[in-house]
Design an enzyme around this catalytic site. Structure first.
Site, mmCIF file in Angstrom:
data_model
loop_
_atom_site.group_PDB
_atom_site.id
_atom_site.type_symbol
_atom_site.label_atom_id
_atom_site.label_comp_id
_atom_site.label_asym_id
_atom_site.label_seq_id
_atom_site.Cartn_x
_atom_site.Cartn_y
_atom_site.Cartn_z
ATOM 1 N N LYS A 1 9.601 -0.523 13.850
ATOM 2 C CA LYS A 1 10.204 -0.159 12.557
ATOM 3 C C LYS A 1 11.351 0.834 12.780
ATOM 4 O O LYS A 1 12.423 0.713 12.184
ATOM 5 C CB LYS A 1 9.164 0.478 11.639
ATOM 6 C CG LYS A 1 8.058 -0.465 11.181
ATOM 7 C CD LYS A 1 7.104 0.232 10.223
ATOM 8 C CE LYS A 1 5.909 -0.629 9.877
ATOM 9 N NZ LYS A 1 4.888 0.052 9.093
ATOM 10 N N LYS B 1 0.835 -1.198 0.000
ATOM 11 C CA LYS B 1 0.000 0.000 0.000
ATOM 12 C C LYS B 1 0.875 1.256 0.000
ATOM 13 O O LYS B 1 0.687 2.167 -0.787
ATOM 14 C CB LYS B 1 -0.923 -0.029 1.224
ATOM 15 C CG LYS B 1 -1.784 1.203 1.361
ATOM 16 C CD LYS B 1 -2.715 1.112 2.546
ATOM 17 C CE LYS B 1 -3.364 2.476 2.792
ATOM 18 N NZ LYS B 1 -4.266 2.491 3.932
ATOM 19 N N GLU C 1 -4.750 -6.441 14.782
ATOM 20 C CA GLU C 1 -4.217 -5.147 14.352
ATOM 21 C C GLU C 1 -5.327 -4.094 14.392
ATOM 22 O O GLU C 1 -5.074 -2.914 14.622
ATOM 23 C CB GLU C 1 -3.594 -5.239 12.947
ATOM 24 C CG GLU C 1 -2.577 -4.135 12.678
ATOM 25 C CD GLU C 1 -1.846 -4.279 11.350
ATOM 26 O OE1 GLU C 1 -2.499 -4.196 10.287
ATOM 27 O OE2 GLU C 1 -0.617 -4.462 11.349
ATOM 28 N N GLU D 1 10.537 -4.671 4.481
ATOM 29 C CA GLU D 1 10.621 -6.077 4.052
ATOM 30 C C GLU D 1 10.325 -6.182 2.553
ATOM 31 O O GLU D 1 11.046 -6.831 1.792
ATOM 32 C CB GLU D 1 9.591 -6.940 4.810
ATOM 33 C CG GLU D 1 9.880 -7.134 6.286
ATOM 34 C CD GLU D 1 9.250 -6.067 7.170
ATOM 35 O OE1 GLU D 1 8.958 -4.959 6.666
ATOM 36 O OE2 GLU D 1 9.063 -6.344 8.372
ATOM 37 N N HIS E 1 -5.405 -33.116 17.653
ATOM 38 C CA HIS E 1 -4.294 -33.970 18.085
ATOM 39 C C HIS E 1 -3.120 -33.129 18.564
ATOM 40 O O HIS E 1 -1.990 -33.620 18.635
ATOM 41 C CB HIS E 1 -3.884 -34.889 16.940
ATOM 42 C CG HIS E 1 -5.009 -35.788 16.530
ATOM 43 N ND1 HIS E 1 -5.305 -36.971 17.162
ATOM 44 C CD2 HIS E 1 -5.990 -35.612 15.597
ATOM 45 C CE1 HIS E 1 -6.379 -37.515 16.614
ATOM 46 N NE2 HIS E 1 -6.820 -36.702 15.662
ATOM 47 N N GLY F 1 -4.756 -1.674 5.005
ATOM 48 C CA GLY F 1 -3.961 -2.811 4.529
ATOM 49 C C GLY F 1 -4.659 -4.141 4.770
ATOM 50 O O GLY F 1 -4.747 -4.991 3.878
ATOM 51 N N ARG F 2 -5.184 -4.337 5.979
ATOM 52 C CA ARG F 2 -5.800 -5.638 6.304
ATOM 53 C C ARG F 2 -7.202 -5.784 5.722
ATOM 54 O O ARG F 2 -7.853 -6.800 5.924
ATOM 55 C CB ARG F 2 -5.795 -5.844 7.818
ATOM 56 C CG ARG F 2 -6.418 -4.704 8.612
ATOM 57 C CD ARG F 2 -6.035 -4.782 10.088
ATOM 58 N NE ARG F 2 -6.463 -3.596 10.832
ATOM 59 C CZ ARG F 2 -5.778 -2.468 10.928
ATOM 60 N NH1 ARG F 2 -4.611 -2.351 10.312
ATOM 61 N NH2 ARG F 2 -6.230 -1.451 11.625
HETATM 62 O O1 F6P Z 1 3.316 -2.738 9.674
HETATM 63 C C1 F6P Z 1 1.959 -2.978 9.609
HETATM 64 C C2 F6P Z 1 1.418 -2.735 8.235
HETATM 65 O O2 F6P Z 1 1.326 -1.381 7.987
HETATM 66 C C3 F6P Z 1 0.079 -3.426 8.006
HETATM 67 O O3 F6P Z 1 -0.975 -2.682 8.471
HETATM 68 C C4 F6P Z 1 0.089 -3.607 6.525
HETATM 69 O O4 F6P Z 1 -0.870 -4.529 6.104
HETATM 70 C C5 F6P Z 1 1.514 -4.061 6.311
HETATM 71 O O5 F6P Z 1 2.269 -3.306 7.243
HETATM 72 C C6 F6P Z 1 2.051 -3.857 4.925
HETATM 73 O O6 F6P Z 1 2.020 -2.519 4.545
HETATM 74 P P1 F6P Z 1 2.208 -2.088 3.047
HETATM 75 O O7 F6P Z 1 1.108 -2.713 2.260
HETATM 76 O O8 F6P Z 1 2.141 -0.605 3.034
HETATM 77 O O9 F6P Z 1 3.556 -2.602 2.603
#
Ligand code: F6P
Length: 511
Positions: free
Chosen positions: A480, A197, A340, A203, A371, A254-255
């Protein structure tokens, strides 16, 4: 009014005190209407809530709490596009992404037009990729909401996935993940989707850069054909050299973004029509949430049950038990959605809360969980409400397997409730352990869409009653910032000013 200031909250506290002797077995014995009253139907989902620790008084008081906290007005504000995400000054309109073609009045008309235009472009691209036999591997690089939704859904809908293409999901900054996926790929056969987003997430940016470097190291040049960005930040994607882009908007959390361009890997997997079916299923649930009376409204009932359990019965976790192996990533997806969204310690105005919010969500598919940790659910010292999710019709013809699967789901819910009194000591099962049972006729794009939208809205309901902002996530920021600092220290070896434990760890890693 904040929930703990309402008359309903106080009445619920008093009610909870009298509730200590509640027993599911006698509740059924005393009330022949219980099953009828607590079975609810919503689009594509049949729900049995009767094995929960509630009685008619609980149900009435919880609905009163919803009225006194203004749940319906808050819901309607979301569907009008008001900026209910107050800490970021944003509207919350993931539901608009599944609005069918047509017009909406007023301020929603223009965003809906944009949504529909973008969806058309995205689905045209999807069909082009599906027809492109040279592309055999699609790699989604994203994390959190830019990974969990499409990954969960591609797995869940594996029977609808186009043959001849493989789907990979790389989320972790841990290079083992990317390296492991790249090992089996050829650049000319691979499409990388960079899903972020913000297009700033460390990452995803790191994985994207490494994927680009790998692609170019294979001698491949055509980035526009082999890389696409799914983002609200098209400029940042262009800076990385990615010009094939599909956008969305800051009013999609995002979620909550599976329905947007973030759903592109899923759309490639199940096709344009499949993706439209997913949206239609979710839209049907949106309509149910908006229009069903509170007592017949499944997301409302589930969200209120969550509040009752968390704040009055003091059950602090919920176990998700999907009795369908294709739903194996659903617990992880729901963890982000719930924790979240509602893992907040202050109200919408930033004031500390005196009551609990998000429960801990966890789980594994049944029957595997039976199990592993079901021992604790049956005989542990804590009561954990379980949410069973099952599907009536399988897509395979191994009839005996499916019968056994469903028999186990029903039997576990029954065993949790009934227990076993006739044997003492280690063999005693106390019973009276609560569960809900959600049943889908079939697992299809449509029913999956409805199931996910149901979960989104139930999270909205509990968050609304708690008076929190379910649509921000400030709690992820500190880590972060500190990771940046520690990264710099890893390179320089400087431990000055660090707390003693982190300094020792750093030295050990460097040594
Ligand atoms: O760090 C949390 C977050 O902002 C989530 O809310 C989001 O889904 C995820 O990181 C990834 O964010 P982006 O889509 O901006 O890379």
């Amino acid at each position: 009014m904040r929930c703990d200031q309402t008359a309903a909250w106080k009445a619920l506290q008093a009610h909870a005190d009298t509730f200590k002797s509640f027993d599911l077995r006698s509740a059924f014995a005393l009330d022949p209407e219980r099953v009828k009253r607590l079975i609810l139907a919503a689009p594509y989902i049949w729900a049995d809530l009767s094995k929960n620790h509630t009685d008619t008084a609980t149900e009435a008081l919880m609905q009163e709490l919803a009225r006194q906290t203004g749940l319906a007005a808050h819901r309607d504000a979301m569907f009008r596009g008001e900026p209910i995400n107050n800490t970021e000054g944003r509207a919350v309109m993931h539901w608009l992404l599944r609005q069918p073609e047509g017009k909406l009045p007023g301020a929603l008309a223009a965003p809906l037009q944009e949504v529909q235009g973008t969806l058309k472009a995205m689905l045209a691209y999807v069909e082009q990729i599906r027809a492109d036999v040279q592309i055999t591997d699609v790699v989604n690089i994203g994390i959190g909401g830019s990974d969990l939704g499409p990954q969960m859904a591609v797995l869940a809908l594996q029977d609808f996935v186009i043959p001849g293409k493989r789907f990979h999901f790389v989320s972790n900054v841990d290079g083992h993940e990317l390296a492991g996926v790249l090992k089996g790929l050829k650049a000319e056969n691979t499409l990388f989707l960079i899903a972020s987003k913000t297009f700033t997430t460390i990452e995803t940016m790191t994985n994207a850069r490494s994927a680009l470097a790998w692609f170019q190291a294979q001698g491949s040049q055509d980035v526009s054909r082999h890389f696409a960005a799914l983002t609200t930040n098209v400029a940042a994607a262009a800076q990385m050299g990615i010009i094939t882009t599909f956008g969305f908007w800051d009013w999609v959390g995002g979620r909550y973004s599976l329905w947007s361009a973030i759903g592109l890997p899923l759309a490639i997997a199940i096709g344009a029509q499949g993706f439209r079916d997913l949206l239609a299923g979710a839209h049907a649930m949106d309509q149910h949430f908006q229009s069903a009376p509170l007592e017949a409204n499944l997301p409302v009932r589930l969200g209120l049950l969550d509040v009752w359990y968390r704040n009055f019965m003091h059950y602090s976790s919920r176990s998700i038990a999907p009795y369908h192996s294709a739903l194996r990533r659903l617990p992880a997806y729901l963890q982000q959605l719930e924790m979240e969204s509602n893992g907040k310690r202050v109200d919408r105005n930033g004031h500390a809360l005196p009551y609990g919010t998000s429960p801990v969500l966890w789980g594994e598919p049944g029957t595997n969980g039976q199990h592993a940790y079901f021992q604790m659910l049956h005989q542990g010292t804590d009561v954990v409400p379980v949410e069973f999710i099952a599907v009536k019709k399988p897509t395979h013809n191994l009839a005996e397997h499916h019968e056994l699967l469903l028999a186990n789901a029903i039997a576990q819910a029954q065993a949790l409730m009934l227990g076993q009194a006739d044997e003492g000591g280690h063999k005693h099962f106390p019973g009276n352990r609560p569960s809900s049972f959600l049943l889908l006729d079939e697992l299809t794009p449509t029913s999956l869409g409805a199931l996910i939208a149901l979960q989104e809205h139930r999270v909205f309901v509990s968050g609304s009653v708690w008076g929190i902002n379910s649509f921000d996530q400030w709690g992820v920021e500190l880590g972060k910032v500190l990771a940046k600092d520690i990264h710099a220290r890893l390179l320089s070896g400087d431990t000055q000013g660090l707390d003693a434990s982190s300094a020792a760890l750093l030295q050990r890693v460097l040594g």
